[in-house]
Design a protein around this motif. Structure first.
Motif, mmCIF file in Angstrom:
data_model
loop_
_atom_site.group_PDB
_atom_site.id
_atom_site.type_symbol
_atom_site.label_atom_id
_atom_site.label_comp_id
_atom_site.label_asym_id
_atom_site.label_seq_id
_atom_site.Cartn_x
_atom_site.Cartn_y
_atom_site.Cartn_z
ATOM 1 N N ASN A 145 34.087 39.609 43.786
ATOM 2 C CA ASN A 145 34.464 38.501 44.661
ATOM 3 C C ASN A 145 33.215 37.756 45.121
ATOM 4 O O ASN A 145 32.208 38.371 45.471
ATOM 5 N N THR B 176 28.643 34.016 38.072
ATOM 6 C CA THR B 176 30.094 34.056 37.868
ATOM 7 C C THR B 176 30.456 34.468 36.442
ATOM 8 O O THR B 176 31.490 35.093 36.224
ATOM 9 N N HIS C 137 29.822 31.117 48.175
ATOM 10 C CA HIS C 137 30.776 30.010 48.161
ATOM 11 C C HIS C 137 30.119 28.734 48.679
ATOM 12 O O HIS C 137 30.319 27.657 48.129
ATOM 13 N N HIS D 176 34.226 39.877 37.829
ATOM 14 C CA HIS D 176 35.079 40.854 38.511
ATOM 15 C C HIS D 176 34.693 41.039 39.986
ATOM 16 O O HIS D 176 35.397 41.705 40.732
ATOM 17 N N THR E 23 30.939 35.976 47.656
ATOM 18 C CA THR E 23 30.767 36.098 49.107
ATOM 19 C C THR E 23 30.815 34.714 49.749
ATOM 20 O O THR E 23 30.630 33.699 49.065
#
Length: 135
Positions: free
Chosen positions: A119, A112, A125, A117, A121
């Motif tokens: 997202n 992170t 998550h 920049h 997945t």
């Protein structure tokens, strides 16, 4: 992470299970498999539900890396109440459990930070929640 979950963790369980089941008789293989089979897996765990553990001459803990990660994370919740608190073999396993927790946390923090920049997945998550579930 495959080295940890398919290598180290598998070896740990192959030596730990005979000790817990045959030597200490904390539970049986059938009881452990029943616990694995009947556990109420969460949404993020359904696809990584561990396979049944088999035994002939040795214990076969043949799992994919994701199944092993689930098994390592859940084993204390499935069988921990059967095991003596001061058992050094269990303590060794718990060290592996903590290492897995640290690996996941370190990876997520690094990813992170480096790729803010991008997202995250769904699978990533789910990793975010593993440390809390392991505590």
């Amino acid at each position: 992470m495959h080295a940890v979950f398919e290598g180290v963790a598998a070896t740990q369980l192959q030596v730990l299970l005979p000790y817990l089941i045959e030597e200490k008789k904390f539970f049986t293989l059938d009881q452990l498999n029943l616990l694995i089979r009947s556990h109420s897996y969460g949404y993020s765990e359904v696809q990584t539900k561990p396979s049944q553990i088999k035994k002939d001459d040795t214990y076969h803990v043949k799992q994919s890396a994701s199944q092993m990660m689930t098994l390592i994370r859940l084993l204390p919740f499935l069988s921990g109440s059967y095991i003596d608190d001061d058992d050094v073999h269990w303590d060794c396993y718990c060290l592996l459990w903590l290492i897995c927790d640290m690996i996941v946390k370190a990876y997520l923090e690094c990813f992170t930070f480096l790729y803010s920049h991008i997202n995250v997945t769904p699978k990533m998550h789910y990793l975010i929640h593993l440390p809390e579930q392991m505590e």
